[in-house]
Design a protein around this motif. Structure first.
Motif, PDB file in Angstrom:
ATOM      1  N   SER A   7      11.367  -5.993  -5.657  1.00 36.04           N
ATOM      2  CA  SER A   7      11.181  -5.621  -7.068  1.00 36.04           C
ATOM      3  C   SER A   7       9.918  -6.209  -7.684  1.00 36.04           C
ATOM      4  O   SER A   7       9.344  -5.622  -8.603  1.00 36.04           O
ATOM      5  N   ASP A   8       9.467  -7.364  -7.190  1.00 33.75           N
ATOM      6  CA  ASP A   8       8.297  -8.022  -7.780  1.00 33.75           C
ATOM      7  C   ASP A   8       6.995  -7.705  -7.060  1.00 33.75           C
ATOM      8  O   ASP A   8       5.937  -8.215  -7.424  1.00 33.75           O
ATOM      9  N   VAL A   9       7.053  -6.891  -6.031  1.00 31.95           N
ATOM     10  CA  VAL A   9       5.835  -6.532  -5.302  1.00 31.95           C
ATOM     11  C   VAL A   9       5.131  -5.409  -6.064  1.00 31.95           C
ATOM     12  O   VAL A   9       5.686  -4.326  -6.247  1.00 31.95           O
ATOM     13  N   LYS A  10       3.939  -5.682  -6.522  1.00 27.94           N
ATOM     14  CA  LYS A  10       3.218  -4.732  -7.370  1.00 27.94           C
ATOM     15  C   LYS A  10       2.222  -3.922  -6.549  1.00 27.94           C
ATOM     16  O   LYS A  10       1.440  -4.486  -5.770  1.00 27.94           O
ATOM     17  N   PRO A  11       2.201  -2.603  -6.729  1.00 25.36           N
ATOM     18  CA  PRO A  11       1.187  -1.782  -6.058  1.00 25.36           C
ATOM     19  C   PRO A  11      -0.167  -1.983  -6.724  1.00 25.36           C
ATOM     20  O   PRO A  11      -0.250  -2.435  -7.867  1.00 25.36           O
ATOM     21  N   PRO A  12      -1.260  -1.671  -6.027  1.00 24.27           N
ATOM     22  CA  PRO A  12      -2.588  -1.809  -6.645  1.00 24.27           C
ATOM     23  C   PRO A  12      -2.754  -0.840  -7.805  1.00 24.27           C
ATOM     24  O   PRO A  12      -2.162   0.241  -7.818  1.00 24.27           O
ATOM     25  N   LYS A  13      -3.541  -1.261  -8.777  1.00 24.00           N
ATOM     26  CA  LYS A  13      -3.802  -0.382  -9.915  1.00 24.00           C
ATOM     27  C   LYS A  13      -4.713   0.751  -9.485  1.00 24.00           C
ATOM     28  O   LYS A  13      -5.702   0.556  -8.789  1.00 24.00           O
ATOM     29  N   LEU A  14      -4.355   1.946  -9.907  1.00 27.52           N
ATOM     30  CA  LEU A  14      -5.142   3.129  -9.559  1.00 27.52           C
ATOM     31  C   LEU A  14      -6.065   3.497 -10.700  1.00 27.52           C
ATOM     32  O   LEU A  14      -5.684   3.405 -11.868  1.00 27.52           O
ATOM     33  N   ALA A  15      -7.264   3.886 -10.325  1.00 22.33           N
ATOM     34  CA  ALA A  15      -8.195   4.357 -11.347  1.00 22.33           C
ATOM     35  C   ALA A  15      -7.668   5.649 -11.948  1.00 22.33           C
ATOM     36  O   ALA A  15      -7.143   6.507 -11.242  1.00 22.33           O
ATOM     37  N   SER A  16      -7.802   5.770 -13.249  1.00 17.79           N
ATOM     38  CA  SER A  16      -7.326   6.979 -13.924  1.00 17.79           C
ATOM     39  C   SER A  16      -8.242   8.144 -13.576  1.00 17.79           C
ATOM     40  O   SER A  16      -9.451   8.092 -13.825  1.00 17.79           O
ATOM     41  N   ARG A  17      -7.664   9.165 -12.967  1.00 12.97           N
ATOM     42  CA  ARG A  17      -8.451  10.336 -12.568  1.00 12.97           C
ATOM     43  C   ARG A  17      -8.003  11.552 -13.358  1.00 12.97           C
ATOM     44  O   ARG A  17      -6.826  11.902 -13.341  1.00 12.97           O
TER      45      ARG A  17
END
Length: 338
Positions: A133-143
């Motif tokens: 639950s605490d593993v965060k995915p990388p932030k994606l650039a808004s496309r």
């Protein structure tokens, strides 16, 4: 061909959906572990109970097979044996793998698969807690979605003009994509009886089946109606006798249902014919449909319903596209804008 239901649509039978859940674990001489069995159970859940497509289930299978391989290398073979450190180690492997670095979107997808798997384990009471639950995915650039102009779209649609069987079919397919914003999978999965109003002599609306089998009714504009009517009267009857009997709306030249790959080739060929100078995809039609509607004053919630989005937040990204267009026009036209 899978058995058809009452509407003539290929049913989501176990054999058809089985393509998404078969061979869920890597080929190995070792007997299946408790984690392998839990993964098979999860893939059956997302395929049958949640109704996800075979392609989506296959993506989950690939991602989670990689994850279980990482756990196996760390000596973990049971759901309750997975610790938060094991999940974090897998996420770190994705970030640092030297052989084939992953894009941020691929990493986010794989970690999303892992998080979904662990949520399922908790919901099924196979584990006492959700260690992912605490593993965060990388932030994606808004496309922002890419749309083409109304003039460019008209050029592509005009490129499919003609009286031969292929042109009549291509024109009907492209007009339907632009008129409805349908995903390409939704368009090629259409059956003749999903186009409503044909019996009365004119196609008025189309019944689309979106993600998870959700049904929506989308109106057809006059151009799409005319193109579909012409195809159904002058082309499809000839194409249909060239292959096995099928209720499919769009047929190939050998009488079989048009595949997604063939639809891609149709779009690419017509775009080249129109000399746009840019590459377009099936999703270009969907993006252009939404962008042109909003630019014309359509309410975002109406566009949400037409696109089949479950959340209006997904649709609102298109408002950024129209806002950018307005800003460019303002900057160009207003004497004190620069």
């Amino acid at each position: 061909m899978p058995p058809a239901n009452a509407a003539g649509r290929p049913s989501a039978t176990p054999s058809r959906r089985g393509r998404g859940i078969r061979n869920s674990r890597p080929v190995t001489s070792e007997p299946p572990t408790a984690l392998d069995r839990a993964l098979d159970r999860y893939l059956r859940h997302v395929s049958i109970e949640r109704g996800l497509s075979a392609n989506t289930v296959a993506a989950y299978r690939r991602d989670l097979a990689s994850y279980l391989g990482s756990l196996r290398a760390r000596g973990v073979t049971t759901p309750e044996g997975v610790a938060e450190a094991d999940v974090s180690a897998f996420a770190q492997q994705l970030r640092t793998r030297p052989d084939s670095p992953l894009t941020a979107s691929s990493m986010a997808r794989m970690l999303s698969s892992v998080r979904g798997f662990h949520r399922f384990l908790l919901e099924e009471r196979l584990v006492p807690e959700d260690v992912a639950s605490d593993v965060k995915p990388p932030k994606l650039a808004s496309r922002l979605p890419k749309a083409i102009t109304i003039e460019q779209m008209a050029a592509v649609l005009d490129a499919a003009g003609g009286d031969d069987l292929q042109s009549l079919r291509d024109k009907a397919l492209l007009e339907l994509l632009y008129a409805t914003g349908a995903r390409i999978s939704e368009a090629v999965d259409l059956n003749v009886d999903d186009v409503l109003g044909v019996e009365e002599g004119s196609a008025d609306v189309v019944r689309l089946f979106g993600k998870g089998g959700k049904q929506r009714i989308v109106p057809l504009g006059s151009f799409a109606r005319a193109a579909i009517d012409a195809y159904l009267v002058r082309a499809r009857p000839i194409l249909s006798v060239r292959g096995p009997s099928t209720p499919a709306l769009f047929l190939g030249l050998r009488g079989q249902r048009v595949s997604r790959q063939n639809a891609w080739l149709i779009i690419r060929a017509r775009a080249e014919q129109a000399k746009l100078g840019i590459e377009i995809s099936p999703h270009t039609f969907r993006h252009s449909f939404a962008t042109h509607l909003l630019a014309g004053g359509a309410d975002v919630r109406v566009v949400q319903e037409l696109l089949g989005h479950s959340s209006v937040a997904t649709t609102q990204i298109y408002t950024l596209v129209t806002a950018d267009t307005l800003r460019d026009m303002y900057t160009t036209a207003h004497p004190r804008a620069r």
